[in-house]
Write an enzyme that holds these catalytic residues in place. Structure first.
Site, short mmCIF file in Angstrom:
data_model
loop_
_atom_site.label_atom_id
_atom_site.label_comp_id
_atom_site.label_asym_id
_atom_site.label_seq_id
_atom_site.Cartn_x
_atom_site.Cartn_y
_atom_site.Cartn_z
N TYR A 60 0.85 -1.20 0.00
CA TYR A 60 0.00 0.00 0.00
C TYR A 60 0.88 1.24 0.00
CZ TYR A 60 -3.48 -3.46 1.57
OH TYR A 60 -4.29 -4.57 1.70
N PHE A 216 -12.85 -6.59 1.51
CA PHE A 216 -14.00 -6.01 0.82
C PHE A 216 -15.31 -6.39 1.53
CE2 PHE A 216 -11.58 -6.04 -3.49
CZ PHE A 216 -10.84 -4.95 -3.06
N PRO A 217 -15.39 -6.15 2.86
CA PRO A 217 -16.58 -6.55 3.61
C PRO A 217 -17.85 -5.81 3.21
CG PRO A 217 -15.18 -5.16 4.96
CD PRO A 217 -14.39 -5.49 3.72
N GLY A 219 -18.00 -4.62 -0.07
CA GLY A 219 -18.01 -4.65 -1.51
C GLY A 219 -16.78 -4.14 -2.21
N GLY A 220 -15.90 -3.44 -1.52
CA GLY A 220 -14.69 -2.96 -2.15
C GLY A 220 -14.95 -1.87 -3.17
N PHE A 221 -14.47 -2.10 -4.40
CA PHE A 221 -14.61 -1.08 -5.44
C PHE A 221 -16.05 -0.97 -5.94
CE2 PHE A 221 -10.14 -2.56 -5.84
CZ PHE A 221 -9.53 -1.39 -5.44
N PRO A 223 -19.87 -1.17 -4.32
CA PRO A 223 -20.63 -1.32 -3.08
C PRO A 223 -21.49 -2.58 -3.09
CG PRO A 223 -20.76 0.94 -3.89
CD PRO A 223 -20.08 0.13 -4.96
#
Length: 287
Positions: A60, A216-217, A219-221, A223
């Protein structure tokens, strides 16, 4: 404001079930990021609200903005109970992405060591609490065994550079194989209200006393969307992401959350999801 529920990761690291993931602080691998002062404020506020599980990686790092360096500036010297979890292995994006799994340079013993040492150096630590071995793409014809890279990390653990080992982006078979090689403290995979392919693995981890940490709890990129999600949220005067997080907490006691955000407001909303109690009717409606 935060959930009071905790889980002993690795059997000896007591963490609140809602943590914080740092990826969005850098906008890595793509996307917007907050300014530096906001990022530092988010990290400090998270700890103020009871978060003691921070997920990061030396991956990151974008355009000179490094999640590890932000963590160090915001929180060092670290609280005694703060658990910092990182990952090494196959890159999500970059030079490794186009290579067959067997050729992904991040999975070699030398580069795993470099990755662990880079995390230690940038975070200002002598030992990582948890290091996740991130494998390559799941289900591909080029899939390789995690035995060799996991054994390389186990050797670093025996040197004292790592306290606990985890695995990421893995199958149920990988989990079984990994546990034959080394004690596994956590599994970090894609899982949320709308993407439940790991249901059997969540249960297997719970039975084994292993933490399951969904990335991605919400949904990540993209929703997360699910039938009746909006209706349940309206009943509780909550946001849909809060319901998605509350569903995960209700799904199994070994699930630990690391939602990421570049917004102080969203941080507080995410942590407040720990106080949202879904009813049996809500859970049935969400399926």
């Amino acid at each position: 404001m935060t959930t009071t529920e905790r889980w002993d990761m690795g059997g000896d690291l007591s963490v609140a079930r809602i943590g914080y993931g740092t990826m969005k602080l850098t906008g890595w691998p793509r996307g917007e990021r907050p300014d530096r002062e906001t990022s530092l404020a988010i990290l400090r506020r998270a700890v103020e609200l009871g978060v003691n599980h921070i997920d990061t990686s030396y991956y990151y790092d974008r355009d000179g903005v490094s999640a590890n360096e932000l963590i160090r500036e915001a929180l060092h010297p670290y609280p005694d109970d703060l658990v910092i979890v990182t990952k090494v292995g196959a890159l999500v994006e970059g030079s490794d992405i186009a290579l067959p799994a067997a050729e992904k340079t991040g999975l070699t013993a030398d580069n795993l060591r470099r990755g662990v040492e880079a995390n230690l150096r940038s975070l200002g630590l002598d030992r990582m609490d948890v290091v996740n071995l991130r494998m390559g793409d799941l289900g591909g014809s080029d899939a390789v065994s995690l035995a060799e890279p996991l054994e390389a990390l186990l050797a670093l653990r025996e040197e004292g550079l790592i306290r606990h080992l985890g695995i990421s982006n893995v199958s149920a078979d990988d989990f079984t194989e990994a546990r034959r090689i080394a004690p596994i403290a956590c599994v970090q995979n894609l899982y949320n209200l709308a993407q439940r392919g790991d249901d059997p693995l969540v249960d297997a981890c719970a039975e084994a006393g292993v933490a399951y940490v969904p990335f991605f709890p919400v949904g990540g990129f993209q929703p997360v969307t699910a039938e009746h999600l909006e209706a349940v949220a309206a009943r509780h005067d909550a946001t849909m992401p809060q319901v998605a997080l509350a569903w995960l907490l209700a799904r199994s006691p070994n699930i630990l959350l690391i939602p990421g955000t570049g917004s102080l407001t969203h941080l507080e909303e995410n942590i407040a999801a720990g106080s949202l109690e879904l009813t049996a009717e809500d859970l049935a409606e969400l399926g």
